[in-house]
Design a protein around this motif. Structure first.
Motif, PDB file in Angstrom:
ATOM      1  N   ASN A 151       2.938  30.344 -19.827  1.00 15.20           N
ATOM      2  CA  ASN A 151       2.714  31.524 -18.992  1.00 15.20           C
ATOM      3  C   ASN A 151       1.276  32.025 -19.006  1.00 15.20           C
ATOM      4  O   ASN A 151       0.990  33.122 -18.545  1.00 15.20           O
ATOM      5  CB  ASN A 151       3.641  32.666 -19.432  1.00 15.20           C
ATOM      6  CG  ASN A 151       3.349  33.131 -20.852  1.00 15.20           C
ATOM      7  OD1 ASN A 151       2.736  32.412 -21.642  1.00 15.20           O
ATOM      8  ND2 ASN A 151       3.795  34.339 -21.176  1.00 15.20           N
ATOM      9  N   GLN A 152       0.351  31.212 -19.532  1.00 11.37           N
ATOM     10  CA  GLN A 152      -1.046  31.640 -19.574  1.00 11.37           C
ATOM     11  C   GLN A 152      -1.966  30.517 -19.090  1.00 11.37           C
ATOM     12  O   GLN A 152      -1.712  29.341 -19.352  1.00 11.37           O
ATOM     13  CB  GLN A 152      -1.468  32.024 -20.995  1.00 11.37           C
ATOM     14  CG  GLN A 152      -0.764  33.215 -21.582  1.00 11.37           C
ATOM     15  CD  GLN A 152      -1.345  33.565 -22.942  1.00 11.37           C
ATOM     16  OE1 GLN A 152      -2.486  34.000 -23.059  1.00 11.37           O
ATOM     17  NE2 GLN A 152      -0.542  33.354 -23.988  1.00 11.37           N
ATOM     18  N   SER A 153      -3.031  30.918 -18.427  1.00  7.07           N
ATOM     19  CA  SER A 153      -4.036  29.952 -17.990  1.00  7.07           C
ATOM     20  C   SER A 153      -5.373  30.671 -17.833  1.00  7.07           C
ATOM     21  O   SER A 153      -5.425  31.901 -17.737  1.00  7.07           O
ATOM     22  CB  SER A 153      -3.629  29.302 -16.664  1.00  7.07           C
ATOM     23  OG  SER A 153      -3.596  30.269 -15.619  1.00  7.07           O
TER      24      SER A 153
ATOM     25  N   SER B 285       3.159  39.948 -13.463  1.00  4.88           N
ATOM     26  CA  SER B 285       1.999  39.148 -13.840  1.00  4.88           C
ATOM     27  C   SER B 285       0.760  40.029 -13.840  1.00  4.88           C
ATOM     28  O   SER B 285       0.729  41.098 -13.216  1.00  4.88           O
ATOM     29  CB  SER B 285       1.808  37.975 -12.862  1.00  4.88           C
ATOM     30  OG  SER B 285       1.512  38.451 -11.559  1.00  4.88           O
TER      31      SER B 285
ATOM     32  N   TYR C 294      -3.860  39.758 -14.452  1.00  4.65           N
ATOM     33  CA  TYR C 294      -5.039  38.958 -14.773  1.00  4.65           C
ATOM     34  C   TYR C 294      -6.185  39.886 -15.148  1.00  4.65           C
ATOM     35  O   TYR C 294      -6.233  41.060 -14.756  1.00  4.65           O
ATOM     36  CB  TYR C 294      -5.455  38.016 -13.631  1.00  4.65           C
ATOM     37  CG  TYR C 294      -6.092  38.679 -12.430  1.00  4.65           C
ATOM     38  CD1 TYR C 294      -7.399  39.158 -12.471  1.00  4.65           C
ATOM     39  CD2 TYR C 294      -5.408  38.788 -11.227  1.00  4.65           C
ATOM     40  CE1 TYR C 294      -7.996  39.738 -11.365  1.00  4.65           C
ATOM     41  CE2 TYR C 294      -5.994  39.362 -10.112  1.00  4.65           C
ATOM     42  CZ  TYR C 294      -7.290  39.840 -10.184  1.00  4.65           C
ATOM     43  OH  TYR C 294      -7.875  40.427  -9.094  1.00  4.65           O
TER      44      TYR C 294
ATOM     45  N   TRP D 154      -8.478  35.217 -16.830  1.00  7.21           N
ATOM     46  CA  TRP D 154      -7.304  34.946 -17.668  1.00  7.21           C
ATOM     47  C   TRP D 154      -6.067  35.416 -16.917  1.00  7.21           C
ATOM     48  O   TRP D 154      -5.973  36.580 -16.518  1.00  7.21           O
ATOM     49  CB  TRP D 154      -7.434  35.666 -19.003  1.00  7.21           C
ATOM     50  CG  TRP D 154      -6.213  35.567 -19.878  1.00  7.21           C
ATOM     51  CD1 TRP D 154      -5.649  34.443 -20.379  1.00  7.21           C
ATOM     52  CD2 TRP D 154      -5.416  36.666 -20.352  1.00  7.21           C
ATOM     53  NE1 TRP D 154      -4.552  34.749 -21.142  1.00  7.21           N
ATOM     54  CE2 TRP D 154      -4.380  36.111 -21.146  1.00  7.21           C
ATOM     55  CE3 TRP D 154      -5.482  38.050 -20.182  1.00  7.21           C
ATOM     56  CZ2 TRP D 154      -3.425  36.903 -21.757  1.00  7.21           C
ATOM     57  CZ3 TRP D 154      -4.532  38.841 -20.799  1.00  7.21           C
ATOM     58  CH2 TRP D 154      -3.506  38.268 -21.575  1.00  7.21           C
ATOM     59  N   ASN D 155      -5.127  34.503 -16.698  1.00  8.01           N
ATOM     60  CA  ASN D 155      -3.897  34.799 -15.973  1.00  8.01           C
ATOM     61  C   ASN D 155      -2.717  34.803 -16.933  1.00  8.01           C
ATOM     62  O   ASN D 155      -2.566  33.896 -17.760  1.00  8.01           O
ATOM     63  CB  ASN D 155      -3.646  33.731 -14.893  1.00  8.01           C
ATOM     64  CG  ASN D 155      -4.853  33.520 -14.000  1.00  8.01           C
ATOM     65  OD1 ASN D 155      -5.167  34.337 -13.160  1.00  8.01           O
ATOM     66  ND2 ASN D 155      -5.544  32.389 -14.208  1.00  8.01           N
ATOM     67  N   LEU D 156      -1.863  35.815 -16.800  1.00  2.00           N
ATOM     68  CA  LEU D 156      -0.688  35.932 -17.655  1.00  2.00           C
ATOM     69  C   LEU D 156       0.538  36.242 -16.802  1.00  2.00           C
ATOM     70  O   LEU D 156       0.565  37.241 -16.071  1.00  2.00           O
ATOM     71  CB  LEU D 156      -0.880  37.050 -18.689  1.00  2.00           C
ATOM     72  CG  LEU D 156       0.344  37.398 -19.554  1.00  2.00           C
ATOM     73  CD1 LEU D 156       0.728  36.200 -20.430  1.00  2.00           C
ATOM     74  CD2 LEU D 156       0.079  38.631 -20.395  1.00  2.00           C
ATOM     75  N   ASP D 157       1.536  35.358 -16.870  1.00  2.00           N
ATOM     76  CA  ASP D 157       2.822  35.608 -16.216  1.00  2.00           C
ATOM     77  C   ASP D 157       3.786  36.127 -17.282  1.00  2.00           C
ATOM     78  O   ASP D 157       4.339  35.354 -18.086  1.00  2.00           O
ATOM     79  CB  ASP D 157       3.368  34.328 -15.579  1.00  2.00           C
ATOM     80  CG  ASP D 157       2.506  33.857 -14.422  1.00  2.00           C
ATOM     81  OD1 ASP D 157       1.969  34.714 -13.695  1.00  2.00           O
ATOM     82  OD2 ASP D 157       2.354  32.634 -14.260  1.00  2.00           O
ATOM     83  N   ILE D 158       3.999  37.441 -17.301  1.00  2.00           N
ATOM     84  CA  ILE D 158       4.859  38.053 -18.303  1.00  2.00           C
ATOM     85  C   ILE D 158       6.308  37.628 -18.096  1.00  2.00           C
ATOM     86  O   ILE D 158       7.030  37.300 -19.043  1.00  2.00           O
ATOM     87  CB  ILE D 158       4.700  39.581 -18.263  1.00  2.00           C
ATOM     88  CG1 ILE D 158       3.233  39.944 -18.576  1.00  2.00           C
ATOM     89  CG2 ILE D 158       5.654  40.268 -19.242  1.00  2.00           C
ATOM     90  CD1 ILE D 158       2.898  41.399 -18.366  1.00  2.00           C
TER      91      ILE D 158
END
Length: 707
Positions: free
Chosen positions: A238-240, A294, A296, A285-289
């Motif tokens: 879930n992170q990139s 989501s 960033y 930084w991308n985060l899909d909770i």
């Protein structure tokens, strides 16, 4: 296709003629996915659900157009006024306003602004991204301060680059042609477990326009090289992170325009070219909770370096302390005295206040006593601007019918120029934004948003937008939009401290080899924000069985508090005393007639009224484009485009571009050979009287190898 004066409602009638017989049969949809856009609200939406008008220039159009510049691609956007200040300086405005400056449109690269806050401009030819790296360009046609803050007053252009994962392999391209066209592009894309990278190098050069209005050679060629590195890395499920590095270096020629103020002085005639260097870096930084939530965090740094020096000549009296004092007292009086100084050597200073006449007579005495000798020195008009930007955005689906995007942004801008600011000037901006989308029923979509913005130099503002979309079905929607927007005066307009320090004076002036020129200008410092109120009615429809997309817009926009006066060193009278009003209609039609043929039409009717005539000069009442793309099979394809407007800064523009290409398979590699012919149909200068070509056509060829 030629532009006359059709009724403003004709595009709407055209769209209804297309849509009415088909609407009933298109009410029930299959499961085919709909295209989505992001730029309008920062939420992914179908075009029918957007609270405004969108134009998407996809990779197929970019390639088929044969365009070498982003500004040329924007001719495909209805209502976009695209001209040239000179060969290497494009002027792009949505609906119009001042022809020489594009201050009212936000331009982004992957969400990062490239609008220079210091000198209020977008350097279109210096944007550090190659055409070959662009995936698509999304243009929001209308005010969008709600999503992107001040300067998104009239439109937003978001240049979206290709994902590194879609750029694997090697790609090389060269372009050669008339008018000194000599371009290259090379990229290498690689992937690894959880990551992808694209590195590209590119360059451009051409000779610009051939002659000015007098028939003399026009000095406006350009030479540039670019470096781009884009990396995407998956950190976990879930992170990139995504990061980019960009650099550009080049030279833009400038015509030598300085003319001595005092009579009997010969201009030096040296060039005043600009060495342009741009650097940028960004990390996201991308985060899909979870699937419904989501966020960033994105940080970026940019630096623009414009180095410009030249040698100028004028009379020694130009550096007189008394003349400088007189300028500060009354610029108009000083201008009259300086330009007609021989007339006053006998009778004395012209009529004025006692202080003006006393200083004027001292200057005349200096002139009579030898201060008329010619001095030459170096002028440095360089400027450097730096920006640091940090943004947090949160996207949340509160329920199946309710979505919210919100966030905060911090930006720091610094401009450094001894000429324009007598040193360094900085500004900080804080923003908080939110956009809510509520599907009240199956057909009704309600949207509202606001942006609060506070800047150190101009204060705070709150801009709202409300929209109602009636979705006949997911592919067809009617919209009604009201929005407000602002544009903050930039550093140059509001806080300029403009003077020239002339160095290496030969001979010396009043015993000095370095001195300040007598003309000095200070910005008012109290300019307020420009404000816009916009109303829009529109329709967007996608007829899947026909492959037809239609968008129609009716608009009425008002801008108050406009800063429209000339911003010249000897005539700087910036104020918020101007206003403009734009009303009219736009339409765009994209029709995939078959798997081989694509037809695209745009048209805009813009009726403009402005208190300052200069703000009407770059508004064409009728403008548009037509394009036909054809895949002939066996590797052959062609494209034919028409661009036209009836009067841009008083000059008509009509051009037909033809591109023919052949793709050849070479084992695992592919070679594409293409030729582009651009033919002007009019016989007028381009935007300004000095922009002239010897020939009305230009031909260039490209060869591209991928493996």
């Amino acid at each position: 296709m030629s532009f006359g004066s059709p009724s403003p409602s004709s595009p709407l009638v055209l769209a209804l003629l297309f849509s009415s017989p088909l609407l009933a049969d298109d009410l029930f949809l299959d499961n085919e996915s709909l295209p989505q856009v992001l730029t309008a609200t920062r939420l992914k939406q179908s075009p029918a659900a957007v609270p405004g008008s969108m134009t998407v220039i996809d990779s197929e159009l970019i390639n088929a157009s044969g365009a070498r510049d982003i500004s040329e691609l924007l001719r495909l956007v209805p209502g976009m006024m695209v001209g040239n200040i000179s060969g290497n300086q494009a002027a792009v405005n949505y609906h119009g306003t001042n022809a020489t400056e594009a201050r009212r449109m936000q331009v982004l690269i992957d969400g990062r602004s490239v609008y220079r806050a210091g000198l209020a401009t977008v350097d279109w030819s210096d944007i550090p991204v190659a055409m070959e790296d662009i995936e698509r360009i999304e243009v929001f046609r209308g005010p969008n301060t709600v999503s992107y803050g001040a300067n998104a007053l009239m439109a937003v252009v978001n240049i979206i680059t290709r994902n590194p994962a879609d750029s694997h392999g090697t790609r090389m391209k060269v372009t050669r042609g008339q008018r000194g066209i000599d371009d290259f592009y090379a990229s290498q894309g690689v992937g690894w477990d959880g990551g992808d990278l694209r590195l590209s190098l590119s360059g451009q050069q051409d000779d610009g326009f051939d002659t000015d209005s007098s028939g003399a050679d026009y000095r406006d060629s350009r030479r540039l090289n670019r470096f781009n590195l884009a990396v995407s890395q998956t950190l976990s499920e879930n992170q990139s992170i995504d990061w980019q590095l960009n650099a550009k270096d080049g030279t833009n020629q400038r015509p030598y325009t300085y003319r001595p103020v005092f009579s009997g002085i010969t201009a030096a005639g040296n060039n005043s070219d600009v060495v342009a260097k741009d650097y940028a870096g960004s990390l996201r930084w991308n985060l899909d909770i979870n699937p419904d939530h989501s966020l960033y965090i994105q940080g970026s740094a940019q630096h623009w370096d414009r180095q410009q020096t030249w040698r100028a000549c004028d009379a020694e009296v130009s550096f007189s302390p008394q003349l400088t004092e007189l300028w500060q007292l009354n610029p108009n009086y000083t201008e009259r005295l300086a330009r007609n100084i021989e007339r006053f050597t006998g009778p004395g200073a012209p009529a004025g206040t006692a202080a003006e006449q006393a200083l004027g007579n001292q200057v005349l005495a200096q002139w009579r006593n030898g201060a008329r000798q010619t001095l030459c020195g170096d002028i440095d008009q360089s400027a450097r601007e730096t920006r640091y930007d940090l943004e947090l955005q949160d996207t949340l689906s509160l329920s199946d019918s309710l979505r919210l995007v919100s966030g905060m942004n911090y930006r720091y801008d610094r401009a450094n120029s001894e000429t324009y600011f007598n040193g360094t000037l900085d500004d900080t901006t804080w923003r908080a934004f939110g956009q809510l989308e509520w599907r009240a029923t199956e057909h009704w979509l309600l949207q509202g948003g606001a942006m609060f913005e506070d800047t150190q130099l101009t204060g705070s503002s709150l801009t709202p937008r409300v929209a109602v979309n009636y979705l006949i079905n997911p592919r067809h929607g009617l919209r009604a939009v009201y929005s407000e927007a602002i544009r903050s005066p930039d550093m140059f307009e509001n806080n300029v401290n403009w003077s020239y320090q002339v160095t290496n004076l030969r001979p010396s002036a009043y015993g000095q080899t370095s001195a300040r020129y007598f003309v000095k200008t200070r910005g008012p410092g109290d300019l307020e924000q420009e404000r816009m109120r916009s109303r829009e009615l529109g329709y967007n429809g996608y007829f899947a069985e026909l492959g037809l997309t239609v968008d129609v817009k009716l608009f009425y926009d008002e801008i108050s508090g406009m800063i429209s006066e000339p911003l010249r060193n000897n005539q700087y009278i910036a104020s918020n005393s101007n206003s403009s009003r734009f009303k009219g209609t736009e339409t765009q039609l994209d029709w995939r007639l078959s798997s081989a043929d694509r037809l695209r039409l745009t048209y805009a009717y813009v009726d403009a009224e402005a208190s300052n005539p200069q703000d009407e000069r770059l508004t064409a009442r009728n403008s548009g484009s037509a394009g036909w793309l054809r895949n002939w099979g066996h590797g052959w394809n062609s494209a034919l485009f028409y661009y036209g407007d009836d009067a841009l800064n008083g000059y008509r523009f009509e051009r037909v571009d033809t591109r023919i290409a052949k793709r050849i398979g070479l084992g695992k590699a592919n070679l594409e050979l293409a030729g582009v012919l651009q033919q002007r149909l009019d016989h007028q200068p381009t935007t300004f009287v000095d922009n002239n070509y010897d020939e009305r056509r230009v031909l260039y060829f490209s060869a591209e190898l991928t493996f």
